[in-house]
Design a protein around this motif. Structure first.
Motif, PDB file in Angstrom:
ATOM      1  N   PRO A 161     -73.410 -15.102 -41.373  1.00  0.00           N
ATOM      2  CA  PRO A 161     -72.404 -14.378 -42.153  1.00  0.00           C
ATOM      3  C   PRO A 161     -72.738 -14.564 -43.639  1.00  0.00           C
ATOM      4  O   PRO A 161     -73.157 -15.656 -44.050  1.00  0.00           O
ATOM      5  CB  PRO A 161     -71.089 -15.091 -41.802  1.00  0.00           C
ATOM      6  N   PRO A 162     -72.570 -13.518 -44.449  1.00  0.00           N
ATOM      7  CA  PRO A 162     -72.968 -13.639 -45.859  1.00  0.00           C
ATOM      8  C   PRO A 162     -72.095 -14.588 -46.667  1.00  0.00           C
ATOM      9  O   PRO A 162     -72.571 -15.209 -47.617  1.00  0.00           O
ATOM     10  CB  PRO A 162     -72.842 -12.210 -46.400  1.00  0.00           C
ATOM     11  N   VAL A 163     -70.805 -14.690 -46.306  1.00  0.00           N
ATOM     12  CA  VAL A 163     -69.875 -15.533 -47.082  1.00  0.00           C
ATOM     13  C   VAL A 163     -69.241 -16.544 -46.138  1.00  0.00           C
ATOM     14  O   VAL A 163     -68.718 -16.170 -45.091  1.00  0.00           O
ATOM     15  CB  VAL A 163     -68.741 -14.684 -47.713  1.00  0.00           C
ATOM     16  N   LEU A 164     -69.279 -17.798 -46.535  1.00  0.00           N
ATOM     17  CA  LEU A 164     -68.631 -18.825 -45.721  1.00  0.00           C
ATOM     18  C   LEU A 164     -67.722 -19.682 -46.585  1.00  0.00           C
ATOM     19  O   LEU A 164     -68.012 -19.937 -47.763  1.00  0.00           O
ATOM     20  CB  LEU A 164     -69.683 -19.664 -45.004  1.00  0.00           C
ATOM     21  N   THR A 165     -66.615 -20.089 -45.988  1.00  0.00           N
ATOM     22  CA  THR A 165     -65.697 -20.980 -46.692  1.00  0.00           C
ATOM     23  C   THR A 165     -66.327 -22.372 -46.761  1.00  0.00           C
ATOM     24  O   THR A 165     -67.227 -22.692 -45.982  1.00  0.00           O
ATOM     25  CB  THR A 165     -64.357 -21.043 -45.935  1.00  0.00           C
ATOM     26  N   ASP A 166     -65.812 -23.191 -47.668  1.00  0.00           N
ATOM     27  CA  ASP A 166     -66.381 -24.541 -47.822  1.00  0.00           C
ATOM     28  C   ASP A 166     -66.257 -25.341 -46.530  1.00  0.00           C
ATOM     29  O   ASP A 166     -67.113 -26.154 -46.209  1.00  0.00           O
ATOM     30  CB  ASP A 166     -65.638 -25.301 -48.921  1.00  0.00           C
ATOM     31  N   TYR A 167     -65.150 -25.113 -45.852  1.00  0.00           N
ATOM     32  CA  TYR A 167     -64.879 -25.828 -44.607  1.00  0.00           C
ATOM     33  C   TYR A 167     -65.027 -24.816 -43.481  1.00  0.00           C
ATOM     34  O   TYR A 167     -64.427 -23.742 -43.531  1.00  0.00           O
ATOM     35  CB  TYR A 167     -63.457 -26.393 -44.689  1.00  0.00           C
ATOM     36  N   LEU A 168     -65.829 -25.153 -42.486  1.00  0.00           N
ATOM     37  CA  LEU A 168     -66.198 -24.143 -41.487  1.00  0.00           C
ATOM     38  C   LEU A 168     -65.282 -24.096 -40.268  1.00  0.00           C
ATOM     39  O   LEU A 168     -65.381 -23.180 -39.464  1.00  0.00           O
ATOM     40  CB  LEU A 168     -67.628 -24.399 -40.996  1.00  0.00           C
ATOM     41  N   GLU A 169     -64.391 -25.098 -40.160  1.00  0.00           N
ATOM     42  CA  GLU A 169     -63.577 -25.175 -38.930  1.00  0.00           C
ATOM     43  C   GLU A 169     -62.304 -24.342 -39.052  1.00  0.00           C
ATOM     44  O   GLU A 169     -61.220 -24.757 -38.641  1.00  0.00           O
ATOM     45  CB  GLU A 169     -63.251 -26.641 -38.603  1.00  0.00           C
ATOM     46  N   LEU A 176     -59.645 -14.031 -42.287  1.00  0.00           N
ATOM     47  CA  LEU A 176     -59.560 -12.589 -42.574  1.00  0.00           C
ATOM     48  C   LEU A 176     -58.126 -12.196 -42.925  1.00  0.00           C
ATOM     49  O   LEU A 176     -57.901 -11.188 -43.598  1.00  0.00           O
ATOM     50  CB  LEU A 176     -60.069 -11.760 -41.397  1.00  0.00           C
ATOM     51  N   ALA A 177     -57.158 -12.997 -42.490  1.00  0.00           N
ATOM     52  CA  ALA A 177     -55.767 -12.702 -42.848  1.00  0.00           C
ATOM     53  C   ALA A 177     -55.488 -13.038 -44.311  1.00  0.00           C
ATOM     54  O   ALA A 177     -54.527 -12.535 -44.890  1.00  0.00           O
ATOM     55  CB  ALA A 177     -54.813 -13.481 -41.942  1.00  0.00           C
ATOM     56  N   VAL A 178     -56.330 -13.888 -44.908  1.00  0.00           N
ATOM     57  CA  VAL A 178     -56.082 -14.274 -46.310  1.00  0.00           C
ATOM     58  C   VAL A 178     -57.152 -13.756 -47.271  1.00  0.00           C
ATOM     59  O   VAL A 178     -56.871 -13.481 -48.440  1.00  0.00           O
ATOM     60  CB  VAL A 178     -55.948 -15.811 -46.462  1.00  0.00           C
ATOM     61  N   GLY A 179     -58.388 -13.673 -46.833  1.00  0.00           N
ATOM     62  CA  GLY A 179     -59.477 -13.218 -47.705  1.00  0.00           C
ATOM     63  C   GLY A 179     -60.794 -13.882 -47.360  1.00  0.00           C
ATOM     64  O   GLY A 179     -61.735 -13.249 -46.933  1.00  0.00           O
ATOM     65  N   GLY A 180     -60.851 -15.209 -47.555  1.00  0.00           N
ATOM     66  CA  GLY A 180     -62.067 -15.936 -47.238  1.00  0.00           C
ATOM     67  C   GLY A 180     -63.036 -15.965 -48.416  1.00  0.00           C
ATOM     68  O   GLY A 180     -63.927 -15.115 -48.524  1.00  0.00           O
ATOM     69  N   GLY A 189     -68.648 -10.786 -52.345  1.00  0.00           N
ATOM     70  CA  GLY A 189     -67.205 -10.617 -52.232  1.00  0.00           C
ATOM     71  C   GLY A 189     -66.615 -11.665 -51.293  1.00  0.00           C
ATOM     72  O   GLY A 189     -67.205 -12.714 -51.042  1.00  0.00           O
ATOM     73  N   ALA A 190     -65.443 -11.355 -50.771  1.00  0.00           N
ATOM     74  CA  ALA A 190     -64.788 -12.275 -49.835  1.00  0.00           C
ATOM     75  C   ALA A 190     -65.231 -11.941 -48.410  1.00  0.00           C
ATOM     76  O   ALA A 190     -65.863 -10.905 -48.167  1.00  0.00           O
ATOM     77  CB  ALA A 190     -63.276 -12.128 -49.958  1.00  0.00           C
ATOM     78  N   GLN A 191     -64.884 -12.810 -47.475  1.00  0.00           N
ATOM     79  CA  GLN A 191     -65.234 -12.514 -46.074  1.00  0.00           C
ATOM     80  C   GLN A 191     -64.648 -11.179 -45.632  1.00  0.00           C
ATOM     81  O   GLN A 191     -65.289 -10.436 -44.889  1.00  0.00           O
ATOM     82  CB  GLN A 191     -64.732 -13.653 -45.175  1.00  0.00           C
ATOM     83  N   VAL A 192     -63.441 -10.857 -46.110  1.00  0.00           N
ATOM     84  CA  VAL A 192     -62.841  -9.568 -45.721  1.00  0.00           C
ATOM     85  C   VAL A 192     -63.686  -8.384 -46.186  1.00  0.00           C
ATOM     86  O   VAL A 192     -63.610  -7.304 -45.604  1.00  0.00           O
ATOM     87  CB  VAL A 192     -61.410  -9.410 -46.283  1.00  0.00           C
ATOM     88  N   LEU A 218     -54.391   1.008 -41.406  1.00  0.00           N
ATOM     89  CA  LEU A 218     -54.191  -0.226 -40.642  1.00  0.00           C
ATOM     90  C   LEU A 218     -55.267  -1.253 -40.988  1.00  0.00           C
ATOM     91  O   LEU A 218     -54.976  -2.452 -41.145  1.00  0.00           O
ATOM     92  CB  LEU A 218     -54.219   0.111 -39.141  1.00  0.00           C
ATOM     93  N   PHE A 219     -56.494  -0.776 -41.120  1.00  0.00           N
ATOM     94  CA  PHE A 219     -57.615  -1.655 -41.475  1.00  0.00           C
ATOM     95  C   PHE A 219     -57.319  -2.356 -42.806  1.00  0.00           C
ATOM     96  O   PHE A 219     -57.415  -3.578 -42.935  1.00  0.00           O
ATOM     97  CB  PHE A 219     -58.876  -0.781 -41.585  1.00  0.00           C
ATOM     98  N   GLU A 220     -56.910  -1.553 -43.778  1.00  0.00           N
ATOM     99  CA  GLU A 220     -56.684  -2.121 -45.118  1.00  0.00           C
ATOM    100  C   GLU A 220     -55.388  -2.919 -45.192  1.00  0.00           C
ATOM    101  O   GLU A 220     -55.258  -3.781 -46.065  1.00  0.00           O
ATOM    102  CB  GLU A 220     -56.703  -0.997 -46.165  1.00  0.00           C
ATOM    103  N   ALA A 221     -54.454  -2.656 -44.277  1.00  0.00           N
ATOM    104  CA  ALA A 221     -53.220  -3.446 -44.280  1.00  0.00           C
ATOM    105  C   ALA A 221     -53.412  -4.757 -43.522  1.00  0.00           C
ATOM    106  O   ALA A 221     -52.584  -5.663 -43.632  1.00  0.00           O
ATOM    107  CB  ALA A 221     -52.082  -2.649 -43.646  1.00  0.00           C
ATOM    108  N   THR A 222     -54.499  -4.851 -42.772  1.00  0.00           N
ATOM    109  CA  THR A 222     -54.733  -6.057 -41.969  1.00  0.00           C
ATOM    110  C   THR A 222     -55.640  -7.052 -42.699  1.00  0.00           C
ATOM    111  O   THR A 222     -55.396  -8.263 -42.680  1.00  0.00           O
ATOM    112  CB  THR A 222     -55.343  -5.664 -40.600  1.00  0.00           C
ATOM    113  N   LEU A 223     -56.684  -6.554 -43.362  1.00  0.00           N
ATOM    114  CA  LEU A 223     -57.601  -7.460 -44.071  1.00  0.00           C
ATOM    115  C   LEU A 223     -56.882  -8.046 -45.281  1.00  0.00           C
ATOM    116  O   LEU A 223     -56.389  -7.310 -46.147  1.00  0.00           O
ATOM    117  CB  LEU A 223     -58.847  -6.703 -44.521  1.00  0.00           C
ATOM    118  N   ALA A 224     -56.818  -9.372 -45.318  1.00  0.00           N
ATOM    119  CA  ALA A 224     -56.052 -10.087 -46.352  1.00  0.00           C
ATOM    120  C   ALA A 224     -54.586  -9.685 -46.321  1.00  0.00           C
ATOM    121  O   ALA A 224     -53.878  -9.839 -47.307  1.00  0.00           O
ATOM    122  CB  ALA A 224     -56.638  -9.861 -47.753  1.00  0.00           C
TER     123      ALA A 224
END
Ligand SMILES: Cc1cc2nc3c(=O)[nH]c(=O)nc-3n(C[C@H](O)[C@H](O)[C@H](O)COP(=O)(O)OP(=O)(O)OC[C@H]3O[C@@H](n4cnc5c(N)ncnc54)[C@H](O)[C@@H]3O)c2cc1C
Length: 490
Positions: A161-169, A176-180, A189-192, A218-224
């Motif tokens: 994956p191109p973008v990863l959070t500092d903590y992987l668990e 994806l509900a917040v951004g990443g 960019g963000a994971q979203v 729906l796609f745009e209302a769901t990501l982040a």
């Protein structure tokens, strides 16, 4: 749309102890019962492939999160054995007007995945990792997959994956509900921003596929979208070529502005693959300096790192650079030893009233300077401070609300205080709110993974010109307003 009450159904629900039982729901008392066959006035829940439990230990766990200072107990917890289970139970909840919250790994810090008197859907069992696309540029996964497991699976094919959070668990659905956001966000960019399609279950229990070209609203209302319009059950994610090894540079700075200038320059030039930074404090919480963390990816994702070229023109403390080579996954998973130590020492179980702010690049020196000047040891506890740049043009997801400008910054005060110190938590929540107000006045916002007390009016302001579209999607896809009500957005 709503599931008709199905008395004929006998539900197989396993409690946490593994005992088979029958769960029924009494719409009058709103009580879920682990009793015998549903009787008069009771409605059996639909047949499930997985388990629905009212086991007290499961409810207690669902009433807690990484923040450890908010607790809302659900009535039941679903561990879906299939996406059909999510559909069936969301329809059931819709019919009975029961609130629902999906929960990935429960690493919110402010009760984000909790729901008082409703159903928590633990997504961890939605853990399928599909085959990579023929060209290796994407993979479709279940929402409960952890980024650690996903990355290990894709690395077997030389992809990441191109973008990863500092903590992987953390779960795919949860970030994806917040951004990443992560150190690669200044490039990707963000994971979203790396999601090409989603499989979701709406608040009315309808399973839908969406993307930029199909049901874009729906796609745009769901990501982040903070789980407001649908439960993510699957996602198709972009992949890029992975390096075998990386070279990591830790560059110390004594001065905040010099540090920010160098970070901004590196973000604009995209000189490194990964760019973050930390502010260091002394025992009293006073500013001690900053450490810029920059990582270059080696072959086959990049050229062999050239120290002279990569560090040219930077103004870190002379002779202070720490340079190390490490395997790519070891780099991604670099927090694992620290996390193990925090668990061992008990600090992992502390309260975490985190503050995560997004600050315009032209205000960051002044705003971060002010907030850091005021910081005391008691304000941070056993936590730490992250400060790093993003790339405004790469943050394209409408609901991930960032400040205007080319290089916004993430400032995160990752506070940690003993969970029983409720006075400290109260004080820090108030401090978070004050800091947020300072940031808003400077044109910034919060990254909503932390603990900032928010009213409905704050959420409206937070979403700004995206609010009408989010509100319309909410009316359309969660007409009874049952999904993730704890956020207090609607
Ligand atoms: C130690 C630690 C390190 C972190 N590092 C980073 C980082 O580097 N970058 C970053 O961006 N964030 C980071 N975070 C924040 C993290 O990304 C968010 O808190 C994320 O939401 C947690 O994922 P989770 O699986 O635990 O989700 P949960 O906490 O379980 O859920 C978070 C929210 O998402 C909703 N949700 C969960 N699953 C779904 C789903 N399938 N469909 C719809 N909504 C869903 C929940 O209802 C809830 O509102 C970190 C958090 C911790 C505790």
């Amino acid at each position: 749309m709503a599931e008709a009450p199905a008395r004929r159904t006998v539900l197989r629900a396993l409690t946490a102890t593994g005992a088979a039982t029958v769960v029924a729901f009494d719409p009058r008392t709103r009580g879920w019962a682990a009793t015998g066959t549903p009787g008069t006035g009771r409605t059996a829940v639909p047949p499930l492939d997985g388990t629905l439990t009212t086991d007290p230990a499961a409810l207690d766990a669902a009433a807690d999160d990484y923040g450890h200072h908010v607790s809302h107990r659900p009535l039941a917890v679903l561990r879906p054995g299939s996406v059909d289970d999510v559909v069936a139970m969301v329809r059931f909840c819709h019919a009975h007007r029961l609130p629902v919250a999906p929960r990935g790994q429960g690493h919110g810090t402010f009760g984000q995945a909790q729901v008082a008197g409703g159903l928590v859907i633990e997504t961890a069992t939605l853990d399928r990792i599909g085959p990579l696309s023929a060209d290796g540029t994407s993979v479709t996964v279940g929402a409960g997959v952890k980024w650690s497991d996903l990355t290990r699976a894709t690395l077997a094919h030389g992809r990441t994956p191109p973008v990863l959070t500092d903590y992987l668990e953390l779960s795919v659905g949860g970030t994806l509900a917040v951004g990443g956001l992560g150190g690669q966000s200044h490039r990707h960019g963000a994971q979203v921003d790396t999601v090409t399609a989603l499989d979701v279950v709406t608040g009315a229990g309808e399973r839908l596929h969406c993307s930029r070209t199909r049901r874009r609203d729906l796609f745009e209302a769901t990501l982040a979208g903070l789980g407001q319009c649908s439960v993510i059950v699957g996602a198709t994610l972009a992949l890029v070529r992975a390096p075998d090894t990386v070279r990591s540079y830790l560059l110390p700075y004594d001065d905040l502005e010099t540090f920010l200038d160098d970070q901004r320059r590196l973000a604009e030039e995209r000189r490194f693959a990964y760019l973050e930074g930390q502010v260091t404090t002394d025992a009293s919480g006073a500013f001690r300096g900053c450490v810029l963390e920059a990582v270059a990816y080696g072959p086959p994702a990049g050229p062999a790192p050239d120290d002279t070229a990569l560090l040219a023109g930077l103004s870190h403390r002379a002779g202070g650079a720490t340079v190390s080579d490490l395997g790519y996954y070891d780099f991604l998973d670099r927090l694992a030893p620290a996390v193990a130590a925090l668990k061992e020492s008990g600090v992992w179980g502390y309260a975490h009233p985190w503050l995560n702010l997004l600050i315009p690049g032209d205000a960051v020196a002044a705003v971060a300077g002010t907030l850091l000047d005021d910081l005391t040891e008691a304000d941070l506890g056993a936590g730490l401070v992250l400060l790093y740049p993003l790339a405004g043009e790469r943050l394209t997801t409408p609901l991930l609300r960032g400040p205007a400008g080319p290089v916004p910054y993430l400032l995160a005060l990752l506070r940690a205080v003993p969970a029983d110190d409720t006075d400290a938590v109260r004080r820090l929540l108030a401090a978070n709110r004050r800091a947020y107000d300072v940031v808003v006045a400077a044109g910034g916002t919060q990254y909503p993974v932390g603990s900032v007390p928010f009213t409905r009016a704050d959420w409206r302001r937070h979403y700004g010109d995206a609010w009408p579209r989010l509100a319309a999607a909410k009316r359309r896809y969660d007409p009874r307003g049952l999904l993730v009500p704890g956020r207090g957005i609607f």
